[in-house]
Design a protein around this motif. Structure first.
Motif, PDB file in Angstrom:
ATOM      1  N   ARG A   4       0.829  -1.217   0.000  1.00  0.00           N
ATOM      2  CA  ARG A   4       0.000   0.000   0.000  1.00  0.00           C
ATOM      3  C   ARG A   4       0.856   1.256   0.000  1.00  0.00           C
ATOM      4  O   ARG A   4       0.552   2.221  -0.690  1.00  0.00           O
ATOM      5  N   GLY A 181     -13.185  -1.222  -3.304  1.00  0.00           N
ATOM      6  CA  GLY A 181     -11.747  -1.010  -3.222  1.00  0.00           C
ATOM      7  C   GLY A 181     -11.215   0.176  -3.991  1.00  0.00           C
ATOM      8  O   GLY A 181     -10.161   0.079  -4.624  1.00  0.00           O
ATOM      9  N   ASP A 190      -7.826  -1.747  -4.649  1.00  0.00           N
ATOM     10  CA  ASP A 190      -7.799  -2.910  -3.768  1.00  0.00           C
ATOM     11  C   ASP A 190      -8.666  -4.060  -4.262  1.00  0.00           C
ATOM     12  O   ASP A 190      -8.868  -5.043  -3.544  1.00  0.00           O
TER      13      ASP A 190
END
Length: 359
Positions: A4, A181, A190
Motif C-alpha cells: 500500500r 476497493g 484494492d
C-alpha cells in the motif's frame, strides 16, 4: 515497503500513476482469462462429498471476513452440524505451505506455522471442537476433513477466487464504507476482481452497515442488483463484545474502559473500523499505531510504543495478538487488551441460516 505504501508513493507522480494503471490492466487480463477458463470448463473444478460454503470478498481486506467465518461456524455448531474450516494460512513458511495442518482442541501450533487468522479462529472457537485445516491446496484439505472428521459442511475461508473447489454457496462480503476497493483492480486499487464477478455469488453481505446512511445502503443494494437482479443482499454490523486481557486471559466487560483514555495497535486491512469500534464503547483514543495488514510486530515496534505510551491501556485485535513477538509481556507494561468483535446479520438472517443448512 508495504504494497500500500508503494502504491501511495507511485501515485504521487504522473509516471507512477500510469505505471499502476498499466499493471492493473495486466492484472485484469489475467483475472479475465482465468475466470473465462473456469467458466468454459478449460480449468477443472472438483466437487467434495459435503456441503461447501465459501465466505470471501472482492477486495484485499477490510470487509470483516474472519468474524463472518466465525459466525458461520458457530451457527452450524449450534445446529449440531459437523463442520470444518479450510484456510490457506496467509504468510505461512514457504516450505510448509503445501502441508495440511489441522488446528483443533489443544493443538499447540504457533501462529507462524498456521497463519494469524487460523490461529485466531482456533482461539475464538475454543470448546466447539471445529477443526481448522490449513493448507494451500484446499481440495486436499477438504478431503482430509471428510476422511478424518466426517464433516457435513465445509467452510471455505477467503475462497471466492479459489475456483478449483466447487461450492454450494458463495457468500461475498462488501464493506459498505468502501465496497469496491477504490474502484480499481490491484495494484492501482484494492479489487481482486471486478464487481461484475458478483454474478458468481449466491449472497452478498454489506458489512459495517451501521456506518453509512440508509440511502447509501439502498444505493449499494441497487448497484449489486444491476449486476445480477436476483442476488440476495444482506446487511451486517460488527458489534464489540468484550475485552480479553491478553496477560491474564480474563474476559472483561466493555464498561471496563468506559470514559477512559487508551492507545491502540493494529496491523489489519481496515484499522479505521477497529478504532471506531473502540471509541463506540466509550473509550477515548489518545494514541494509535497502524501497521500493514499481517505485520509481524518486532521488539523495536513495541519499544517505540512503550517509549511514548505513558501507561495507557493498549488495545489491539485478536488477529494482531498472535503476531506479538516473544517476550512481549515483559516489554509492554500495564494492561494489554484485545477487543472481541462479533458479526451480527441485521437484515436477511433467514437467508444466512439457509445458506449454512442448505434448505
Amino acid at each position: 515497503m508495504s504494497a500500500r505504501r508503494w502504491r501511495d508513493t507511485l501515485s504521487e507522480s504522473v509516471p507512477g500513476t500510469l505505471l499502476l494503471r498499466l499493471l492493473s490492466g495486466f492484472y485484469w487480463t489475467g483475472v479475465f482469462l482465468r475466470n473465462a477458463a473456469y467458466s468454459a470448463g478449460l480449468l477443472p473444478s472438483r466437487k467434495l462429498e459435503a456441503r461447501v460454503v465459501c465466505i470471501g470478498n472482492l477486495t484485499t481486506g477490510g470487509t470483516g471476513k474472519t468474524p463472518a467465518v466465525l459466525l458461520a461456524a458457530q451457527t452450524l455448531h449450534e445446529k449440531g452440524v459437523k463442520t470444518a474450516i479450510l484456510s490457506r494460512g496467509y504468510k505461512r513458511p514457504g516450505g510448509r505451505a503445501s502441508e495440511v495442518i489441522v488446528v483443533q482442541g489443544s493443538a499447540s501450533h504457533s501462529w507462524e506455522e498456521v497463519g494469524d487468522e487460523p490461529w485466531m479462529m482456533h482461539r475464538a472457537l475454543k470448546g466447539c471442537e471445529i477443526p481448522i485445516l490449513v493448507g494451500s491446496d484446499r481440495i486436499q484439505s477438504g478431503e482430509t476433513a471428510l476422511k478424518y472428521y466426517s464433516s457435513q459442511v465445509i467452510l471455505l475461508d477467503d475462497g471466492f477466487q479459489h475456483r478449483r473447489l466447487k461450492r454450494d454457496e458463495d457468500i461475498v462480503l462488501l464493506n459498505a464504507q468502501d465496497p469496491f476497493g477504490g474502484g480499481h483492480l490491484l495494484p492501482l486499487g484494492d479489487l481482486r476482481e471486478p464487481p461484475s464477478s458478483l454474478r458468481r455469488a449466491s449472497i452478498v453481505v454489506l458489512t459495517h452497515a451501521d456506518r453509512v446512511p440508509r440511502e447509501r445502503l439502498d444505493a449499494l443494494a441497487e448497484q449489486v442488483r444491476l449486476i445480477r437482479s436476483d442476488l440476495p443482499v444482506l446487511e451486517a454490523v460488527h458489534r464489540p463484545d468484550m475485552f480479553l486481557d491478553l496477560k491474564t486471559e480474563e474476559r472483561r466487560p466493555l464498561s471496563h474502559l468506559q470514559d477512559k483514555d487508551a492507545a491502540c495497535l493494529s496491523g489489519i486491512g481496515d484499522p479505521r473500523s477497529f478504532e471506531e469500534s473502540v471509541t463506540s464503547v466509550g473509550v477515548t483514543l489518545k494514541q494509535t499505531w497502524r501497521f500493514p495488514d499481517h505485520h509481524p510486530f518486532s521488539q523495536d515496534d513495541l519499544q517505540s510504543i512503550e517509549n511514548v505510551r505513558r501507561g495507557l491501556p493498549l488495545l489491539t485485535t485478536m488477529k494482531d495478538f498472535p503476531r506479538l513477538p516473544a517476550g512481549w509481556k515483559n516489554r509492554l507494561g500495564g494492561e494489554v487488551l484485545a477487543l472481541l468483535v462479533r458479526l451480527e446479520i441485521v437484515s436477511g438472517k433467514d437467508r444466512w441460516d439457509s445458506a449454512m443448512m442448505g434448505r
